[in-house]
Design a protein around this motif. Structure first.
Motif, PDB file in Angstrom:
ATOM      1  N   ASN A   1      12.381   0.369 -19.626  1.00 30.86           N
ATOM      2  CA  ASN A   1      12.399  -0.330 -20.083  1.00 30.86           C
ATOM      3  C   ASN A   1      11.339  -0.860 -18.949  1.00 30.86           C
ATOM      4  OD1 ASN A   1      12.951  -3.453 -19.692  1.00 30.86           O
ATOM      5  ND2 ASN A   1      14.012  -2.843 -21.655  1.00 30.86           N
ATOM      6  N   ALA A   2      10.210  -1.821 -19.311  1.00 33.10           N
ATOM      7  CA  ALA A   2       9.134  -2.753 -18.452  1.00 33.10           C
ATOM      8  C   ALA A   2       9.722  -3.527 -17.282  1.00 33.10           C
ATOM      9  CB  ALA A   2       7.719  -2.867 -19.516  1.00 33.10           C
ATOM     10  N   ARG A   3      10.611  -4.224 -18.277  1.00 32.92           N
ATOM     11  CA  ARG A   3      11.203  -5.630 -17.992  1.00 32.92           C
ATOM     12  C   ARG A   3      11.982  -5.262 -16.493  1.00 32.92           C
ATOM     13  NH1 ARG A   3      12.379 -10.827 -19.906  1.00 32.92           N
ATOM     14  NH2 ARG A   3      11.442 -10.031 -22.281  1.00 32.92           N
ATOM     15  N   ILE A   4      12.756  -4.388 -17.094  1.00 33.84           N
ATOM     16  CA  ILE A   4      13.902  -4.113 -16.177  1.00 33.84           C
ATOM     17  C   ILE A   4      12.507  -2.541 -15.022  1.00 33.84           C
ATOM     18  CG2 ILE A   4      16.081  -2.379 -15.849  1.00 33.84           C
ATOM     19  CD1 ILE A   4      16.973  -3.100 -18.658  1.00 33.84           C
ATOM     20  N   SER A   5      12.244  -1.725 -15.329  1.00 33.79           N
ATOM     21  CA  SER A   5      11.309  -1.568 -14.187  1.00 33.79           C
ATOM     22  C   SER A   5      10.702  -2.008 -13.416  1.00 33.79           C
ATOM     23  CB  SER A   5      10.252  -0.469 -14.763  1.00 33.79           C
ATOM     24  OG  SER A   5       9.504   0.440 -14.213  1.00 33.79           O
ATOM     25  N   GLY A   6       9.665  -3.163 -14.646  1.00 36.64           N
ATOM     26  CA  GLY A   6       8.945  -4.097 -12.683  1.00 36.64           C
ATOM     27  C   GLY A   6      10.072  -4.754 -12.048  1.00 36.64           C
ATOM     28  N   GLY A   7      11.354  -5.672 -12.205  1.00 41.66           N
ATOM     29  CA  GLY A   7      12.007  -6.004 -12.108  1.00 41.66           C
ATOM     30  C   GLY A   7      12.692  -6.063 -10.749  1.00 41.66           C
ATOM     31  N   LEU A   8      13.457  -4.565 -11.793  1.00 41.46           N
ATOM     32  CA  LEU A   8      13.890  -3.298 -10.088  1.00 41.46           C
ATOM     33  C   LEU A   8      12.863  -2.974  -8.964  1.00 41.46           C
ATOM     34  CD1 LEU A   8      16.259  -1.108 -11.839  1.00 41.46           C
ATOM     35  CD2 LEU A   8      17.104  -2.463 -10.424  1.00 41.46           C
ATOM     36  N   ALA A   9      11.611  -3.165  -9.426  1.00 33.42           N
ATOM     37  CA  ALA A   9      10.259  -2.724  -7.839  1.00 33.42           C
ATOM     38  C   ALA A   9      10.211  -3.940  -7.027  1.00 33.42           C
ATOM     39  CB  ALA A   9       8.958  -2.316  -9.100  1.00 33.42           C
ATOM     40  N   GLY A  10      10.326  -5.198  -8.201  1.00 31.15           N
ATOM     41  CA  GLY A  10       9.887  -6.335  -7.410  1.00 31.15           C
ATOM     42  C   GLY A  10      11.359  -6.441  -6.673  1.00 31.15           C
TER      43      GLY A  10
ATOM     44  N   ALA B   1      -1.277   7.103  -2.792  1.00 35.04           N
ATOM     45  CA  ALA B   1       0.411   6.723  -2.979  1.00 35.04           C
ATOM     46  C   ALA B   1       0.736   7.321  -4.595  1.00 35.04           C
ATOM     47  CB  ALA B   1       0.680   5.677  -2.022  1.00 35.04           C
ATOM     48  N   ALA B   2      -0.706   7.496  -5.311  1.00 35.39           N
ATOM     49  CA  ALA B   2      -0.134   6.911  -6.703  1.00 35.39           C
ATOM     50  C   ALA B   2       0.929   7.554  -7.304  1.00 35.39           C
ATOM     51  CB  ALA B   2      -1.341   7.359  -7.711  1.00 35.39           C
ATOM     52  N   ASP B   3       1.384   9.158  -6.611  1.00 44.26           N
ATOM     53  CA  ASP B   3       2.792   9.398  -7.534  1.00 44.26           C
ATOM     54  C   ASP B   3       3.752   8.948  -6.682  1.00 44.26           C
ATOM     55  OD1 ASP B   3       1.508  11.070  -8.632  1.00 44.26           O
ATOM     56  OD2 ASP B   3       1.225  12.658  -7.528  1.00 44.26           O
ATOM     57  N   SER B   4       3.698   7.858  -5.994  1.00 47.80           N
ATOM     58  CA  SER B   4       4.877   7.188  -5.263  1.00 47.80           C
ATOM     59  C   SER B   4       5.771   6.857  -6.472  1.00 47.80           C
ATOM     60  CB  SER B   4       4.804   5.643  -4.717  1.00 47.80           C
ATOM     61  OG  SER B   4       5.628   4.838  -4.178  1.00 47.80           O
ATOM     62  N   PRO B   5       7.941   6.419  -6.307  1.00 47.06           N
ATOM     63  CA  PRO B   5       8.130   6.180  -7.358  1.00 47.06           C
ATOM     64  C   PRO B   5       7.722   4.806  -7.926  1.00 47.06           C
ATOM     65  CG  PRO B   5       9.330   6.522  -5.306  1.00 47.06           C
ATOM     66  CD  PRO B   5       7.610   7.243  -5.021  1.00 47.06           C
ATOM     67  N   LEU B   6       7.360   4.021  -6.890  1.00 44.63           N
ATOM     68  CA  LEU B   6       7.235   1.998  -7.434  1.00 44.63           C
ATOM     69  C   LEU B   6       6.271   2.002  -7.544  1.00 44.63           C
ATOM     70  CD1 LEU B   6       9.428   1.037  -4.234  1.00 44.63           C
ATOM     71  CD2 LEU B   6      10.438   1.235  -6.854  1.00 44.63           C
ATOM     72  N   ALA B   7       5.087   2.960  -7.686  1.00 40.17           N
ATOM     73  CA  ALA B   7       3.509   2.632  -8.176  1.00 40.17           C
ATOM     74  C   ALA B   7       3.201   1.410  -9.264  1.00 40.17           C
ATOM     75  CB  ALA B   7       2.909   4.703  -8.359  1.00 40.17           C
ATOM     76  N   ASP B   8       2.137   1.000  -9.065  1.00 40.71           N
ATOM     77  CA  ASP B   8       2.120  -0.021 -10.121  1.00 40.71           C
ATOM     78  C   ASP B   8       3.547  -1.123 -10.504  1.00 40.71           C
ATOM     79  OD1 ASP B   8      -0.786   1.131 -10.856  1.00 40.71           O
ATOM     80  OD2 ASP B   8       0.058   2.770 -11.585  1.00 40.71           O
ATOM     81  N   TYR B   9       3.620  -1.143  -9.286  1.00 38.51           N
ATOM     82  CA  TYR B   9       5.346  -2.206  -9.232  1.00 38.51           C
ATOM     83  C   TYR B   9       5.761  -1.619 -10.423  1.00 38.51           C
ATOM     84  CZ  TYR B   9       1.959  -4.808  -6.066  1.00 38.51           C
ATOM     85  OH  TYR B   9       1.437  -4.187  -5.118  1.00 38.51           O
TER      86      TYR B   9
ATOM     87  N   GLY C   1       0.583  -1.225   0.297  1.00 43.26           N
ATOM     88  CA  GLY C   1      -0.272  -0.158   0.256  1.00 43.26           C
ATOM     89  C   GLY C   1       1.191   1.361  -0.341  1.00 43.26           C
ATOM     90  N   VAL C   2       2.006   1.295   0.456  1.00 46.65           N
ATOM     91  CA  VAL C   2       2.463   2.594   1.442  1.00 46.65           C
ATOM     92  C   VAL C   2       3.537   2.553  -0.406  1.00 46.65           C
ATOM     93  CG1 VAL C   2       4.105   3.462   2.397  1.00 46.65           C
ATOM     94  CG2 VAL C   2       2.580   2.202   3.272  1.00 46.65           C
ATOM     95  N   LEU C   3       4.512   2.116  -0.960  1.00 48.15           N
ATOM     96  CA  LEU C   3       5.301   2.060  -1.445  1.00 48.15           C
ATOM     97  C   LEU C   3       4.839   1.939  -3.006  1.00 48.15           C
ATOM     98  CD1 LEU C   3       8.382  -0.045  -0.428  1.00 48.15           C
ATOM     99  CD2 LEU C   3       7.871   2.141  -0.614  1.00 48.15           C
ATOM    100  N   PHE C   4       3.983   0.602  -3.498  1.00 51.20           N
ATOM    101  CA  PHE C   4       3.457   0.085  -4.340  1.00 51.20           C
ATOM    102  C   PHE C   4       1.998   1.026  -5.069  1.00 51.20           C
ATOM    103  CE2 PHE C   4       6.711  -2.596  -3.496  1.00 51.20           C
ATOM    104  CZ  PHE C   4       7.451  -2.305  -3.915  1.00 51.20           C
TER     105      PHE C   4
END
Length: 358
Positions: A314-323, A299-307, A104-107
Motif C-alpha cells: 500500500n503506497a499510502r502506508i508505505s510512504g507514511g511509515l517511511a516518513g 543505498a538503492a537496496d535500502s528497505p526505505l529507499a525512495d521513501y 542519503g543513508v536511509l532513503f
C-alpha cells in the motif's frame, strides 16, 4: 536539489567533501555557544539544544512535501535559512548535515559520494547567505517581530537561487558531462527563484508561529528589543540584560510535543499528497543532459529507499511509515549530536575550572 552520484567527478567531490567536513568541524565548535554549552553562552541559549533536534526533524519532514512551481516541475524546502534563524547559523549547518545524512543513508536520496557537495550547497551556502542577509535586514529595520518575519522571508528567498548558483559553479569545474554552463545557470537560477518563493513563505510562517508562542526560542530574534535605560549620575546607561521570559506560558514540554507531532503528521500523512513532478535540479538535469552519467545510489537496496517501506504494497502506508521512521531517526541522531555538542567542554575551559572543595 539533492545532487546524485555521477553528476560531479571524483576530484571535485573529494574537494567538496573536505570543504563540507571543515564547515561541519567549525560548526561543531560554534554550535556550543548557540546551544548553551559555553559558560559565556548567550542569554536564553540553554533553550536551543532541545529545539535543534526538532528543527532538523521538521526540515526532513517538509522536504518530503514537494510543491508545484511550474509546468512539470516541483520544489521543496532547503531549510538552511529556517534552521539558521531558529537555532543559529552554526547549529543550522549541523541540522542540514544531519538531514542530508539521514536522507542519503536511509532513503537513497542524494548521492553518498556527493554528500560533501550537498552539504556545501544546501547547508553551508544557504545558511551563510540567508543568515548574513537576515542579520543585515534586522539591523536596519525597526525592531520587532514583523521585522524578523519580513527579514526571514527575504533571506530564505535569496538563499535558494544562491544555492542553485553554487551548484552551477561546482558543476562548471567538476561536471561529468559537457553542457553549456550559461544555459544551466539560467535554468537553475530561474526555476529556483520560483522555488525560493515557496521556501520564503514556509520559513516566514514557521518563524512567525514560533515567535507567537515562544519568541525566546528564536535565535535570530534575540537582542532585538531595545535595552532598558537607567539614569545614573545624570547619564543614561544600558541596564544589564536579563533572560527574556516566555511570552505566553506555553511550557517547554508542550512546545517539544507539538514540535514532534507536526513533522510526524507532515511526513506520515501529508507527504502522500506531495507533487510527484521532478524537482528543480532533476528537471534541469533532464532538459540539459546533466544526468547522462548519473549512477545508481549505493543505498538503492535500502528497505526505505525512495521513501517507502520495502514489502509494504500500500503506497499510502508505505510512504507514511517511511516518513515517520525518517522523522524519528532524525530526531534521535540530531538530538544526540546536539546534546553531545552542548555538554562538551573544551580543554581550555577544563584547565580554568576551579576544583570543587571536598
Amino acid at each position: 536539489m539533492h545532487v546524485p552520484d555521477g553528476f560531479i567527478n571524483a576530484p571535485i567531490s573529494v574537494a567538496a567533501g573536505v570543504a563540507a567536513a571543515g564547515a561541519v568541524a567549525v560548526s561543531l565548535r560554534g554550535a556550543r555557544r548557540e546551544l548553551g554549552g559555553s559558560p559565556v553562552g548567550l542569554v536564553g541559549a540553554e533553550r536551543t539544544a532541545p529545539l535543534a533536534g526538532l528543527v532538523a526533524a521538521f526540515i526532513f519532514a517538509v522536504q518530503m512535501l514537494n510543491f508545484p512551481v511550474a509546468a512539470g516541475t516541483s520544489g521543496h524546502l532547503l531549510g538552511g535559512a529556517l534552521a539558521a534563524i531558529l537555532v543559529g547559523p552554526y547549529t543550522g549547518v549541523l541540522c542540514i548535515a544531519v538531514v542530508l545524512l539521514m536522507q542519503g543513508v536511509l532513503f537513497a536520496d542524494g548521492g553518498l559520494t556527493a554528500l560533501g557537495v550537498n552539504i556545501t550547497v544546501m547547508g553551508v551556502v544557504t545558511v551563510v547567505v540567508a543568515y548574513g542577509l537576515f542579520r543585515l535586514l534586522v539591523t536596519v529595520l525597526p525592531r520587532g517581530r514583523r521585522s524578523v518575519t519580513a527579514a526571514s522571508f527575504v533571506a530564505a528567498l535569496v538563499s535558494v537561487p544562491a544555492a542553485a548558483g553554487a551548484f552551477t559553479l561546482i558543476y562548471s569545474v567538476g561536471g561529468t558531462t559537457d553542457v553549456p554552463i550559461g544555459k544551466v545557470l539560467t535554468a537553475m537560477v530561474g526555476v529556483h527563484v520560483l522555488i525560493g518563493i515557496g521556501e520564503a513563505v514556509i520559513t516566514m510562517l514557521t518563524v512567525g508561529a514560533v515567535l507567537a508562542v515562544r519568541p525566546d526560542l528564536v535565535y535570530g530574534a534575540r537582542g532585538l528589543s531595545a535595552p532598558l535605560k537607567l539614569r545614573i549620575g545624570g547619564e543614561l546607561v544600558d541596564a544589564e540584560p536579563v533572560a527574556a521570559p516566555a511570552a505566553t506560558g506555553v511550557s517547554p514540554r508542550k512546545v517539544w510535543l507539538t514540535g514532534l507531532a507536526i513533522p510526524l503528521v507532515l511526513a506520515g500523512v501529508v507527504s502522500f499528497y506531495a507533487s510527484a513532478s521532478p524537482d528543480g535540479l532533476e528537471k534541469v538535469a533532464a532538459d540539459k543532459g546533466i544526468d547522462k552519467n548519473v549512477e545508481e545510489h549505493a543505498a538503492a537496496d535500502s528497505p526505505l529507499a525512495d521513501y517507502g517501506v520495502k514489502d509494504v504494497s500500500n503506497a499510502r502506508i508505505s510512504g507514511g511509515l517511511a516518513g515517520v521512521i525518517g522523522v524519528g531517526a532524525t530526531v534521535v541522531v540530531g538530538s544526540g549530536v546536539f546534546l553531545v555538542v552542548r555538554r562538551r567542554r573544551p580543554a581550555a575551559d577544563e584547565a580554568t575550572r576551579v576544583p570543587e572543595s571536598v
